[in-house]
Design a protein around this motif. Structure first.
Motif, PDB file in Angstrom:
ATOM      1  N   ALA A  73     -14.417   2.705  -9.112  1.00  0.00           N
ATOM      2  CA  ALA A  73     -15.828   2.433  -9.379  1.00  0.00           C
ATOM      3  C   ALA A  73     -15.904   1.849 -10.777  1.00  0.00           C
ATOM      4  CB  ALA A  73     -16.640   3.715  -9.275  1.00  0.00           C
ATOM      5  N   VAL A  74     -16.227   0.565 -10.875  1.00  0.00           N
ATOM      6  CA  VAL A  74     -16.210  -0.145 -12.149  1.00  0.00           C
ATOM      7  C   VAL A  74     -17.634  -0.360 -12.643  1.00  0.00           C
ATOM      8  CG1 VAL A  74     -15.540  -2.262 -13.335  1.00  0.00           C
ATOM      9  CG2 VAL A  74     -14.044  -1.288 -11.585  1.00  0.00           C
ATOM     10  N   THR A  75     -17.868  -0.047 -13.892  1.00  0.00           N
ATOM     11  CA  THR A  75     -19.160  -0.240 -14.535  1.00  0.00           C
ATOM     12  C   THR A  75     -19.039  -1.323 -15.586  1.00  0.00           C
ATOM     13  OG1 THR A  75     -19.794   2.072 -14.205  1.00  0.00           O
ATOM     14  CG2 THR A  75     -20.970   0.858 -15.912  1.00  0.00           C
ATOM     15  N   GLY A  76     -20.002  -2.223 -15.620  1.00  0.00           N
ATOM     16  CA  GLY A  76     -20.062  -3.255 -16.643  1.00  0.00           C
ATOM     17  C   GLY A  76     -21.290  -3.054 -17.510  1.00  0.00           C
ATOM     18  N   ALA A  77     -21.105  -2.495 -18.700  1.00  0.00           N
ATOM     19  CA  ALA A  77     -22.229  -2.206 -19.600  1.00  0.00           C
ATOM     20  C   ALA A  77     -22.340  -3.288 -20.661  1.00  0.00           C
ATOM     21  CB  ALA A  77     -22.030  -0.840 -20.261  1.00  0.00           C
ATOM     22  N   SER A  78     -23.555  -3.737 -20.925  1.00  0.00           N
ATOM     23  CA  SER A  78     -23.783  -4.796 -21.908  1.00  0.00           C
ATOM     24  C   SER A  78     -23.460  -4.321 -23.321  1.00  0.00           C
ATOM     25  CB  SER A  78     -25.238  -5.268 -21.856  1.00  0.00           C
ATOM     26  OG  SER A  78     -25.527  -5.833 -20.596  1.00  0.00           O
ATOM     27  N   LEU A  79     -22.895  -5.230 -24.119  1.00  0.00           N
ATOM     28  CA  LEU A  79     -22.544  -4.957 -25.505  1.00  0.00           C
ATOM     29  C   LEU A  79     -23.196  -5.984 -26.416  1.00  0.00           C
ATOM     30  CD1 LEU A  79     -18.707  -4.433 -24.983  1.00  0.00           C
ATOM     31  CD2 LEU A  79     -20.330  -2.622 -25.565  1.00  0.00           C
ATOM     32  N   HIS A  80     -23.539  -5.560 -27.621  1.00  0.00           N
ATOM     33  CA  HIS A  80     -24.152  -6.476 -28.577  1.00  0.00           C
ATOM     34  C   HIS A  80     -23.160  -7.026 -29.597  1.00  0.00           C
ATOM     35  CE1 HIS A  80     -27.627  -4.066 -27.116  1.00  0.00           C
ATOM     36  NE2 HIS A  80     -28.225  -5.236 -27.165  1.00  0.00           N
ATOM     37  N   SER A  81     -21.999  -6.360 -29.739  1.00  0.00           N
ATOM     38  CA  SER A  81     -21.057  -6.795 -30.768  1.00  0.00           C
ATOM     39  C   SER A  81     -19.657  -6.276 -30.476  1.00  0.00           C
ATOM     40  CB  SER A  81     -21.498  -6.284 -32.144  1.00  0.00           C
ATOM     41  OG  SER A  81     -21.397  -4.866 -32.200  1.00  0.00           O
ATOM     42  N   LEU A  82     -18.690  -6.852 -31.178  1.00  0.00           N
ATOM     43  CA  LEU A  82     -17.316  -6.368 -31.094  1.00  0.00           C
ATOM     44  C   LEU A  82     -17.200  -4.951 -31.644  1.00  0.00           C
ATOM     45  CD1 LEU A  82     -15.508  -9.579 -32.411  1.00  0.00           C
ATOM     46  CD2 LEU A  82     -15.471  -8.748 -30.064  1.00  0.00           C
ATOM     47  N   GLN A  83     -17.941  -4.687 -32.706  1.00  0.00           N
ATOM     48  CA  GLN A  83     -17.886  -3.357 -33.318  1.00  0.00           C
ATOM     49  C   GLN A  83     -18.391  -2.289 -32.356  1.00  0.00           C
ATOM     50  OE1 GLN A  83     -18.920  -6.123 -34.726  1.00  0.00           O
ATOM     51  NE2 GLN A  83     -17.899  -6.332 -36.709  1.00  0.00           N
ATOM     52  N   GLU A  84     -19.428  -2.593 -31.609  1.00  0.00           N
ATOM     53  CA  GLU A  84     -19.941  -1.643 -30.620  1.00  0.00           C
ATOM     54  C   GLU A  84     -18.864  -1.347 -29.576  1.00  0.00           C
ATOM     55  OE1 GLU A  84     -23.552  -1.122 -27.329  1.00  0.00           O
ATOM     56  OE2 GLU A  84     -23.325  -3.006 -28.448  1.00  0.00           O
ATOM     57  N   ALA A  85     -18.130  -2.374 -29.184  1.00  0.00           N
ATOM     58  CA  ALA A  85     -17.060  -2.192 -28.200  1.00  0.00           C
ATOM     59  C   ALA A  85     -15.947  -1.301 -28.743  1.00  0.00           C
ATOM     60  CB  ALA A  85     -16.490  -3.542 -27.791  1.00  0.00           C
ATOM     61  N   SER A  86     -15.517  -1.534 -29.978  1.00  0.00           N
ATOM     62  CA  SER A  86     -14.419  -0.743 -30.535  1.00  0.00           C
ATOM     63  C   SER A  86     -14.815   0.719 -30.666  1.00  0.00           C
ATOM     64  CB  SER A  86     -13.983  -1.309 -31.888  1.00  0.00           C
ATOM     65  OG  SER A  86     -14.990  -1.140 -32.869  1.00  0.00           O
ATOM     66  N   ARG A  87     -16.049   0.981 -31.057  1.00  0.00           N
ATOM     67  CA  ARG A  87     -16.506   2.369 -31.179  1.00  0.00           C
ATOM     68  C   ARG A  87     -16.577   3.036 -29.801  1.00  0.00           C
ATOM     69  NH1 ARG A  87     -21.294   0.054 -34.734  1.00  0.00           N
ATOM     70  NH2 ARG A  87     -20.125  -0.440 -36.642  1.00  0.00           N
ATOM     71  N   THR A  88     -17.017   2.283 -28.816  1.00  0.00           N
ATOM     72  CA  THR A  88     -17.090   2.832 -27.453  1.00  0.00           C
ATOM     73  C   THR A  88     -15.702   3.149 -26.923  1.00  0.00           C
ATOM     74  OG1 THR A  88     -19.109   1.558 -27.029  1.00  0.00           O
ATOM     75  CG2 THR A  88     -17.934   2.420 -25.115  1.00  0.00           C
ATOM     76  N   LEU A  89     -14.759   2.260 -27.157  1.00  0.00           N
ATOM     77  CA  LEU A  89     -13.394   2.466 -26.673  1.00  0.00           C
ATOM     78  C   LEU A  89     -12.748   3.694 -27.305  1.00  0.00           C
ATOM     79  CD1 LEU A  89     -12.105  -1.221 -26.673  1.00  0.00           C
ATOM     80  CD2 LEU A  89     -12.292   0.259 -24.664  1.00  0.00           C
ATOM     81  N   LEU A  90     -13.042   3.945 -28.552  1.00  0.00           N
ATOM     82  CA  LEU A  90     -12.424   5.077 -29.244  1.00  0.00           C
ATOM     83  C   LEU A  90     -12.862   6.424 -28.687  1.00  0.00           C
ATOM     84  CD1 LEU A  90     -12.514   3.798 -32.940  1.00  0.00           C
ATOM     85  CD2 LEU A  90     -10.524   4.015 -31.446  1.00  0.00           C
ATOM     86  N   SER A  91     -13.972   6.441 -27.968  1.00  0.00           N
ATOM     87  CA  SER A  91     -14.451   7.701 -27.388  1.00  0.00           C
ATOM     88  C   SER A  91     -14.431   7.689 -25.862  1.00  0.00           C
ATOM     89  CB  SER A  91     -15.875   7.995 -27.876  1.00  0.00           C
ATOM     90  OG  SER A  91     -16.770   6.957 -27.480  1.00  0.00           O
ATOM     91  N   CYS A  92     -13.847   6.634 -25.277  1.00  0.00           N
ATOM     92  CA  CYS A  92     -13.880   6.464 -23.824  1.00  0.00           C
ATOM     93  C   CYS A  92     -12.725   7.208 -23.154  1.00  0.00           C
ATOM     94  CB  CYS A  92     -13.814   4.974 -23.480  1.00  0.00           C
ATOM     95  SG  CYS A  92     -13.903   4.634 -21.726  1.00  0.00           S
ATOM     96  N   GLU A  93     -13.003   7.868 -22.025  1.00  0.00           N
ATOM     97  CA  GLU A  93     -11.973   8.586 -21.279  1.00  0.00           C
ATOM     98  C   GLU A  93     -11.842   8.062 -19.848  1.00  0.00           C
ATOM     99  OE1 GLU A  93     -12.756  12.736 -21.526  1.00  0.00           O
ATOM    100  OE2 GLU A  93     -12.489  12.834 -23.704  1.00  0.00           O
ATOM    101  N   ALA A  94     -12.227   6.823 -19.614  1.00  0.00           N
ATOM    102  CA  ALA A  94     -12.175   6.237 -18.276  1.00  0.00           C
ATOM    103  C   ALA A  94     -10.729   5.923 -17.881  1.00  0.00           C
ATOM    104  CB  ALA A  94     -13.014   4.969 -18.221  1.00  0.00           C
TER     105      ALA A  94
END
Length: 443
Positions: free
Chosen positions: A190-211
């Motif tokens: 089950a793949v989710t595609g969430a909108s991002l506003h910046s590269l920094q937002e992506a890096s912060r999300t990845l650091l806390s992601c457990e997918a």
């Protein structure tokens, strides 16, 4: 023709930037590997999907291993599988998925061979969770013309094993690989595609992601849209249709990728494509069931991105940045691209964990991949990017960069100096050579 059909063939990097004609052998039996002069320079080749010229060189015989494609042994209790080096990832998936097993680390394309995966120590869609390919290798067999066949693993001949995983073929021809498979959690993701506003937002999300799958895609065109993107996360899920029914795609090679005589991508078309992808994601909704092939190899089921670069090809670079430096690195990258009007098209981020000490990346952090179309500014931009890689103590991925200077590699890859010293002790005549090894100065 003798010795496994010796001939002259043209080889081209998958990015299309380097092409040359050299001696070529496609052996289909072990006697062909052994039949050549013991002191003849050579290099192994798998499917040919590396962006760098790690599997061919001007003065080396290319030994293409795709005919060595047999499944040799399987233990159903431990899920340990031994295959020849020319077995492709799609072959393993086709066999393993109906048996409710899978290989957790899958790189960008299903026709990459197992030997190539070991040589480049490739990673998949969540290398922080799954590690790199070497983490799933139990052992392997090498052939070296002056040393014969050698069996090695993390327990037996660990130095040779460590050099071979991420050594880009410089220790010998990989003939067999023993892999640790895993139980298949579910037939789909089950793949989710969430909108991002910046590269920094992506890096912060990845650091806390457990997918189970986690990576981002971003618009890298200079201007106000830079950094907008999508965070793709996936979790194993059930679906009515079995995943084994959807392992089909249209194969793409370096030659078929370059069918168009010109590149469709430029500043205008790249911006249009990025906006269309963002809009498509918004329309598609938050989550959708995705079969394993599409989730693991998005470019296999949608090859147009690569094909539209045409014969001239693309430039890609990929580098690992520590968590401590990633925010400053992304700020600097944005400033560089906007200031130079760089021919950049897309950026992708992943969280990474690697433990090898050869020529592959090691440590943890955020992996940044950047694709450029080629024009008059491309090479100067790549040189400026090299300076940023040095500034932020990043580690480049050698398999993804066809032009990285050896001077930059020696300053950034922590295992390179030791690898070079050990390699010269192991192979004093330096028989295993490629354009990559020559570019790195490993002569």
């Amino acid at each position: 023709m003798t010795n496994g059909l010796l001939r002259q063939s043209r080889f081209t990097t998958f990015d299309g930037t380097l092409s040359l004609v050299t001696d070529h052998q496609r052996p289909d039996r072990y006697s062909h590997l052994e039949s050549l002069e013991y002191d003849r320079p050579r290099i192994a080749r798998g499917g040919g999907y590396a962006y760098s010229a790690s599997s061919f060189g001007a003065d080396s015989l290319v030994q293409e291993m795709t005919c060595f494609n047999r499944f040799l042994k399987f233990d159903p209790e431990t899920l340990v599988l031994t295959v020849e080096a020319g077995v492709r990832l799609i072959d393993i998936m086709t066999w393993a998925i109906p048996r409710h097993m899978h290989l957790p680390v899958l790189p960008g394309y299903p026709l990459v061979t197992v030997g190539g995966c070991v040589a480049a120590d490739v990673h998949g869609k969540n290398p922080f969770k799954d590690g790199t390919f070497a983490d799933w290798v139990k052992g392997l067999t090498l052939y070296h013309p002056q040393k014969g066949y050698q069996v090695c693993s993390a327990m037996k001949s660990p130095e040779l094993f460590g050099m071979t995983c991420g050594g880009f073929g410089m220790t010998g021809i990989i003939t067999e690989v023993t892999l640790q498979l895993a139980k298949l959690p579910a037939p789909a993701l089950a793949v989710t595609g969430a909108s991002l506003h910046s590269l920094q937002e992506a890096s912060r999300t990845l650091l806390s992601c457990e997918a189970d799958i986690a990576y981002s895609w971003h618009d890298a065109c200079p201007g106000p849209g830079f950094g907008k993107g999508i965070m793709y996360t996936g979790h194993w899920a059930q679906q009515e249709k079995g995943a084994a029914d959807s392992l089909s795609f249209t194969p793409m090679t370096a030659k078929s990728r370059a069918t168009l005589p010109f590149s469709v991508w430029n500043g205008i078309t790249a911006r249009m494509a990025n906006k269309a992808l963002l809009l498509q994601n918004d329309i598609a909704g938050a989550s959708r069931a995705t079969d394993i092939l599409k989730a693991s190899f998005p470019f296999a089921t949608n090859p147009y991105f690569h094909k539209l670069f045409g014969k001239r090809g693309l430039r890609e670079t990929q580098f690992l940045v520590s968590e401590a430096n990633i925010e400053r690195c992304l700020d600097g990258l944005k400033q560089l691209i906007n200031a130079t009007g760089a021919p950049t098209m897309m950026i992708s981020l992943k969280r990474f964990r690697g433990a090898q000490q050869s020529l592959s990346m090691t440590g943890t952090g955020i992996l940044v991949a950047l694709d450029c179309f080629r024009n008059a500014r491309t090479e100067s931009f790549m040189e400026a990017l090299d300076a940023q890689i040095l500034e932020f103590d990043a580690q480049p991925n050698l398999s993804k960069d066809s032009r990285l200077p050896g001077s930059i590699a020696k300053q950034t890859l922590p295992g390179l100096v030791k690898f070079e010293q050990t390699l010269h002790r192991y192979d004093k005549d330096r028989l295993m050579r490629s354009e990559l090894s020559d570019r790195l100065g490993l002569q």
